[in-house]
Enzyme design. Structure first.
Site, PDB file in Angstrom:
ATOM      1  CE  LYS A 143       4.411  65.506   5.513  1.00  0.00           C
ATOM      2  NZ  LYS A 143       4.396  64.307   4.657  1.00  0.00           N
ATOM      3  CB  SER A 157       9.524  66.094   3.277  1.00  0.00           C
ATOM      4  OG  SER A 157       9.347  67.089   4.082  1.00  0.00           O
ATOM      5  CE1 TYR A 215       0.936  67.708   5.720  1.00  0.00           C
ATOM      6  CE2 TYR A 215       1.668  69.922   4.697  1.00  0.00           C
ATOM      7  CZ  TYR A 215       1.366  68.405   4.626  1.00  0.00           C
ATOM      8  OH  TYR A 215       1.700  67.846   3.578  1.00  0.00           O
TER       9      TYR A 215
END
Length: 316
Positions: A203, A169, A199
């Site tokens: 994650k 992550s 993004y």
């Protein structure tokens, strides 16, 4: 204040509590590292090879993969196995999983490490998904789902070892908003968001999938956790502004070998067997994820959506 201090600690972590030399002998163990041709993935694969694991080197490019495998052989004396895998193409994901399972009956460590960060917004996956969510989340979800039978069989065959799935992550997952499903494919909602927002969302998705996998399969012997590897200087950052990168390079960016430490700790150490559902931070410490990743309903909704996409692909 507590959250701010936590993020500060993750950006400027204390001295590592775990080193590559602490990895036990991994003879007989089989690992896959996605995105293993550069950065954190390459350092992870190299460390596993140096401790006698059989390592499948996930790479989109056959030529680059073969080149990196030879480089690592010179450095470690051990040769990895190329696994051609493009996580932005579900057909490639399926082919890679089938190839692996035609060769191996066990899988001890799956490092879902590959990713893309802040590419141009016009880029989407081969199947039409946002490139970041489609690669970082959906691609890895499908790959893991296809490999679940092998992971479960490994757990049954080797009760002394719990197979681990490590999801890479990022610190920005802690800053992400609730998932916006309308942005997973192109449209007005996605176009209204910037690449960095997309993004962060991907994650967070990685951490949510890790926690849901932990809940669903932990009792069957699979360990699933997510990792913030740290702010690392790698090719992942190639789409970032050079000016921003120059500033970050001075203030917060660390070399790739440090970025590999936390996921290696989870994937190889005896302590890793107790990390199911954990969120790990630099360097080899326990952290606290975004509260959204702890929301069971939100996780189940994401899992159902991902399952639906996979079902559509397989029936097409």
């Amino acid at each position: 204040m507590g959250s701010y201090l936590s993020l500060l600690s993750e950006s400027y972590p204390p001295k590592p509590r775990f080193a590559v030399d602490d990895i036990p002998d991994l003879s007989g163990k089989v690992a896959i590292v996605t995105g293993a041709t550069s950065g954190i993935g390459k350092e992870t694969a190299k460390a596993l090879l140096s401790h006698n694991a059989k390592v499948y080197v996930g790479s989109r490019s056959k030529d680059k993969g073969e080149k990196v495998i030879q480089e690592m052989k010179i450095e470690t004396g051990k040769e990895g196995v190329l696994l051609e895998l493009d996580l932005s193409d579900l057909r490639s994901v399926k082919k890679a999983a089938e190839e692996f399972q035609s060769k191996e009956k066990r899988l001890d460590m799956l490092f879902n490490n590959a990713g893309v960060m802040s590419p141009p917004k016009e880029q989407v996956t081969a199947d039409g998904y946002d490139l970041q969510f489609g690669t970082n989340v959906l691609g890895h979800f499908y790959f893991t789902k296809l490999l679940l039978p092998t992971l479960l069989e490994t757990s049954k065959a080797s009760p002394e070892w719990k197979p681990r799935v490590i999801h890479t992550s990022s610190i920005v997952s802690s800053l992400a908003d609730p998932l916006n499903y309308d942005t997973f494919k192109d449209g007005p909602a996605r176009q209204a968001k910037g690449p960095r927002w997309l993004y962060k969302q991907s994650k967070l998705g990685n951490t949510m999938v890790a926690n849901e996998l932990a809940e669903r399969y932990g009792e069957q012997g699979i360990i699933s956790c997510s990792v913030n590897p740290g702010n690392i200087r790698t090719e992942l950052r190639r789409h970032m502004s050079p000016t921003v990168e120059n500033v970050l390079g001075v203030l917060t960016l660390y070399p790739p070998h440090l970025g590999a430490l936390t996921q290696l700790w989870a994937g190889t150490s005896p302590e890793g067997a107790s990390m199911n559902g954990k969120y790990l931070v630099p360097w080899a410490r326990y952290g606290t994820p975004n509260p959204i990743a702890l929301d069971q309903q939100a996780r189940k909704e994401l899992w159902a959506w991902l399952d639906e996409q996979v079902d559509k692909f397989e029936s097409s």
